[in-house]
Design a protein around this motif. Sequence first.
Motif, PDB file in Angstrom:
ATOM      1  N   ARG A 115       0.944  -1.158   0.063  1.00  0.00           N
ATOM      2  CA  ARG A 115      -0.049  -0.008  -0.004  1.00  0.00           C
ATOM      3  C   ARG A 115       0.915   1.228  -0.147  1.00  0.00           C
ATOM      4  O   ARG A 115       0.364   2.304  -0.212  1.00  0.00           O
ATOM      5  CB  ARG A 115      -0.813   0.146   1.288  1.00  0.00           C
ATOM      6  CG  ARG A 115      -2.511  -0.300   0.790  1.00  0.00           C
ATOM      7  CD  ARG A 115      -3.308  -0.329   2.054  1.00  0.00           C
ATOM      8  NE  ARG A 115      -3.061  -1.732   2.513  1.00  0.00           N
ATOM      9  CZ  ARG A 115      -3.164  -1.775   4.193  1.00  0.00           C
ATOM     10  NH1 ARG A 115      -3.630  -0.769   4.739  1.00  0.00           N
ATOM     11  NH2 ARG A 115      -3.257  -3.083   4.680  1.00  0.00           N
ATOM     12  N   MET A 116       2.278   1.017   0.065  1.00  0.00           N
ATOM     13  CA  MET A 116       2.973   2.492   0.230  1.00  0.00           C
ATOM     14  C   MET A 116       3.024   3.231  -1.173  1.00  0.00           C
ATOM     15  O   MET A 116       2.994   2.325  -2.080  1.00  0.00           O
ATOM     16  CB  MET A 116       4.520   1.842   0.665  1.00  0.00           C
ATOM     17  CG  MET A 116       4.459   1.910   2.270  1.00  0.00           C
ATOM     18  SD  MET A 116       6.233   1.526   2.440  1.00  0.00           S
ATOM     19  CE  MET A 116       7.343   2.667   2.155  1.00  0.00           C
ATOM     20  N   ASP A 117       3.258   4.317  -1.121  1.00  0.00           N
ATOM     21  CA  ASP A 117       3.515   4.986  -2.097  1.00  0.00           C
ATOM     22  C   ASP A 117       4.589   4.708  -3.120  1.00  0.00           C
ATOM     23  O   ASP A 117       5.782   4.321  -2.397  1.00  0.00           O
ATOM     24  CB  ASP A 117       3.688   6.647  -1.703  1.00  0.00           C
ATOM     25  CG  ASP A 117       3.525   7.392  -2.942  1.00  0.00           C
ATOM     26  OD1 ASP A 117       2.541   8.238  -3.041  1.00  0.00           O
ATOM     27  OD2 ASP A 117       4.430   7.478  -3.851  1.00  0.00           O
ATOM     28  N   LYS A 169      -5.087   9.017 -11.460  1.00  0.00           N
ATOM     29  CA  LYS A 169      -4.858   8.526 -10.115  1.00  0.00           C
ATOM     30  C   LYS A 169      -3.485   9.533  -9.824  1.00  0.00           C
ATOM     31  O   LYS A 169      -2.562   9.778 -10.333  1.00  0.00           O
ATOM     32  CB  LYS A 169      -3.991   7.307 -10.271  1.00  0.00           C
ATOM     33  CG  LYS A 169      -5.186   6.087 -10.219  1.00  0.00           C
ATOM     34  CD  LYS A 169      -4.501   4.786 -10.131  1.00  0.00           C
ATOM     35  CE  LYS A 169      -5.463   3.704 -10.267  1.00  0.00           C
ATOM     36  NZ  LYS A 169      -5.083   2.366 -10.904  1.00  0.00           N
ATOM     37  N   ASP A 190       2.423   1.582 -11.551  1.00  0.00           N
ATOM     38  CA  ASP A 190       2.639   2.612 -10.330  1.00  0.00           C
ATOM     39  C   ASP A 190       4.202   2.937 -10.354  1.00  0.00           C
ATOM     40  O   ASP A 190       4.656   3.662 -10.224  1.00  0.00           O
ATOM     41  CB  ASP A 190       2.239   1.742  -8.979  1.00  0.00           C
ATOM     42  CG  ASP A 190       0.959   1.796  -8.789  1.00  0.00           C
ATOM     43  OD1 ASP A 190       0.239   2.730  -9.352  1.00  0.00           O
ATOM     44  OD2 ASP A 190       0.404   0.969  -7.643  1.00  0.00           O
ATOM     45  N   HIS A 242      -0.549   9.973  -3.411  1.00  0.00           N
ATOM     46  CA  HIS A 242      -0.593  10.565  -1.988  1.00  0.00           C
ATOM     47  C   HIS A 242       0.548   9.982  -1.119  1.00  0.00           C
ATOM     48  O   HIS A 242       0.709   8.681  -0.956  1.00  0.00           O
ATOM     49  CB  HIS A 242      -1.899  10.518  -1.301  1.00  0.00           C
ATOM     50  CG  HIS A 242      -2.956  11.417  -2.268  1.00  0.00           C
ATOM     51  ND1 HIS A 242      -2.740  12.575  -2.301  1.00  0.00           N
ATOM     52  CD2 HIS A 242      -3.982  10.834  -2.896  1.00  0.00           C
ATOM     53  CE1 HIS A 242      -3.831  13.071  -2.992  1.00  0.00           C
ATOM     54  NE2 HIS A 242      -4.497  12.008  -3.451  1.00  0.00           N
ATOM     55  N   PHE A 243       1.385  10.696  -0.610  1.00  0.00           N
ATOM     56  CA  PHE A 243       2.067  10.236   0.566  1.00  0.00           C
ATOM     57  C   PHE A 243       1.032  10.050   1.675  1.00  0.00           C
ATOM     58  O   PHE A 243       0.496  10.765   2.112  1.00  0.00           O
ATOM     59  CB  PHE A 243       3.275  11.409   1.114  1.00  0.00           C
ATOM     60  CG  PHE A 243       4.401  11.027  -0.007  1.00  0.00           C
ATOM     61  CD1 PHE A 243       5.361  10.095  -0.309  1.00  0.00           C
ATOM     62  CD2 PHE A 243       4.672  12.292  -0.750  1.00  0.00           C
ATOM     63  CE1 PHE A 243       6.046  10.228  -0.929  1.00  0.00           C
ATOM     64  CE2 PHE A 243       5.665  12.200  -1.587  1.00  0.00           C
ATOM     65  CZ  PHE A 243       6.683  11.165  -1.893  1.00  0.00           C
ATOM     66  N   SER A 244       1.166   8.876   2.543  1.00  0.00           N
ATOM     67  CA  SER A 244       0.366   8.677   3.556  1.00  0.00           C
ATOM     68  C   SER A 244       0.953   8.456   5.025  1.00  0.00           C
ATOM     69  O   SER A 244       2.377   8.595   4.883  1.00  0.00           O
ATOM     70  CB  SER A 244      -0.432   7.235   3.186  1.00  0.00           C
ATOM     71  OG  SER A 244       0.526   6.201   3.301  1.00  0.00           O
ATOM     72  N   LEU A 245       0.504   8.217   5.932  1.00  0.00           N
ATOM     73  CA  LEU A 245       1.139   8.141   7.159  1.00  0.00           C
ATOM     74  C   LEU A 245       2.030   6.758   7.303  1.00  0.00           C
ATOM     75  O   LEU A 245       3.253   6.965   7.803  1.00  0.00           O
ATOM     76  CB  LEU A 245       0.121   7.885   8.416  1.00  0.00           C
ATOM     77  CG  LEU A 245      -0.497   9.171   8.983  1.00  0.00           C
ATOM     78  CD1 LEU A 245      -1.354   8.892   9.914  1.00  0.00           C
ATOM     79  CD2 LEU A 245       0.809   9.635   9.597  1.00  0.00           C
ATOM     80  N   THR A 246       1.761   5.906   6.489  1.00  0.00           N
ATOM     81  CA  THR A 246       2.599   4.647   6.433  1.00  0.00           C
ATOM     82  C   THR A 246       3.917   5.126   5.830  1.00  0.00           C
ATOM     83  O   THR A 246       4.751   4.372   6.486  1.00  0.00           O
ATOM     84  CB  THR A 246       1.849   3.720   5.608  1.00  0.00           C
ATOM     85  OG1 THR A 246       0.303   3.632   5.680  1.00  0.00           O
ATOM     86  CG2 THR A 246       2.126   2.374   5.781  1.00  0.00           C
ATOM     87  N   ASP A 247       3.747   5.807   4.491  1.00  0.00           N
ATOM     88  CA  ASP A 247       5.003   6.358   4.216  1.00  0.00           C
ATOM     89  C   ASP A 247       5.850   7.079   5.152  1.00  0.00           C
ATOM     90  O   ASP A 247       7.142   6.751   5.152  1.00  0.00           O
ATOM     91  CB  ASP A 247       4.799   7.074   3.014  1.00  0.00           C
ATOM     92  CG  ASP A 247       4.028   6.336   2.023  1.00  0.00           C
ATOM     93  OD1 ASP A 247       4.286   5.223   1.684  1.00  0.00           O
ATOM     94  OD2 ASP A 247       3.106   6.852   1.517  1.00  0.00           O
TER      95      ASP A 247
END
Lengths: 281, 296
Positions: B45-47, B263, B160, B266-271
């Motif tokens: 799921r990471m960017d 698409k 991706d 987005h960078f997320s918290l996980t990243d």
Amino acid sequence: MEDFIRVENVCFQYDENDKNSSYALDNISLSIKKGEFVAVVGHNGSGKSTLSKHFNAIYVPTFGDVIIGGMNTKDDDRIFDIRKKVGLVLQNPDNQIVAGIVEEDVAFGCENSGFPQKKIRERVDCALKAVGMYEYRTHSPDKLSGGQKQRVAIAGIIAMEPECIVLDEPTAMLDPQGRDEVIGTVMRLNKEMGITIILITHYMEEAVLADRVIVMDSGKILTDGIPRKVFSEVGLLKKHRLDVPQATELIYRLKNCGYELPECVLNEEECVQAIAALIKG
Amino acid sequence: MSNSIIFCDAGLTAENLRVIIGEKCSLVRDITLGQYVPEKSLIHRMDARAKILLLLMILVFIFVCRNFISLVTISLFSLVIILMTRISIVKYLKSLKAVFVIVIFTGILNLFYGSGDVLWQWQFLKITWGGINNAIFTAVRISVMVMVSSVLTYTTSPTDLTDGLERIMKPLKIFRVRVHEIAMMMTIALRFIPVLLEETDKIMNAQKARGADMENGNILRRVKALVPVLIPLLVSSFRRAGDLAMAMECRCYNGGKGRTRMKIMHFSLTDLFAAIISFLIFGAVIYFNMAYPDVV
């Protein structure tokens, strides 16, 4: 209704420098109204494919004009406006899918037109539902059947919301099931969404489904009219090495043998009824 | 008798008949490229951009390691990442197969470069404790590098990956690098690999059905036998390219100008967490490097 597409005295030569080369299109004039479902038939080299590529300015006529919704295809500034109005689906589904994921390929046209992200998403979902491929949106195109790939290609065009879709022998490389899927989709788009359809084909069974059939031979228009009128001229079509639907041909031959049968039948059902009536009668 | 004569005439030997009847040659089918394994893990799921950048840094830090403690630190970190992808470890070990020879070769070479007590000597070749340490160190280093690189290709879909690369390379536009064109070419190349493989399969079968022999003879003969496969493949790729260009023009393709994307990444918290943890590990590597003596 107004004419959406007007083709005026168009001649087209592949090699303009060669004075001796023959014309692929020879003085063609026709007009197509909004919402019409037109089938163009003819055998190989009759110029039907060449004609199809004139509708969205892939080819520009050597002489004459093609006018799409008031825009001339010779006008370089309007090319992208024309291509947004008229989409072209080609024969080989493999060669027209750009991206490795179904939904990204469908989005390709919208992305090129520079729509905002949300609008693209909406249009892509809508287009995929219209061709019945929504469940496959995250799949890779290689895993799909020919008919499914061709429907994805059609979705890619629909996502751009064109007023007209030109299909250049979309079923030539498909199996009978894929053919039914594609033709069913095309007919639905025409009936439900009111999209003008120009279907280039050499399957007479498909041409019969159209509102209007244009028969081409060596760059000229041979006949033009509703299927029932066009296919009643079996003799003329045969002379130009063209087929007619099998049911039509059967009735035609029986009539020539002296049986009393209706003027022209287009499909198996009508054929069965006609023969049943004859036997009872 | 007469039957066999007819068959020979048409170039149909028993073996070629088998091909026609349906014993499909799966030679080309087995090759997988891209190697994306769809799973539902945090790493998946990471960017893509975060993955590419962090991987590059991990690779750099694997080289920065100068003693076993720092190497073990980063190796354990890599192992945790690998386990987190939820992809079978066997698949990662398989990725080592391709570089197995290189690992062994560099290992053996390093065996003879070292100082310290001599354990074994034959003329100028001598094995020392230092050499053994060196050999193990390099072997582990290369193996970990290869396995951790597979994480990127296994957990990121090709689209991706190209998308991420396009966005990372965007600053290069200042140097007139045509970033969009490069990314587009990569997308199309990835899209057409399976198509062309399938076509190769078909052409090979068609040539075999006409009596071409591709399995027998020495290497020179077999290479020569490929010519009748490659020429039709080349011709048809040009035809495909023409078609594709037309299809792209039909859909208003105009280069990268004014193009938007469906698409958005987005960078997320996980990243963010991944980045913080990675930087802590990198810090540890530098600390261990300074605190303990070098191996090499």
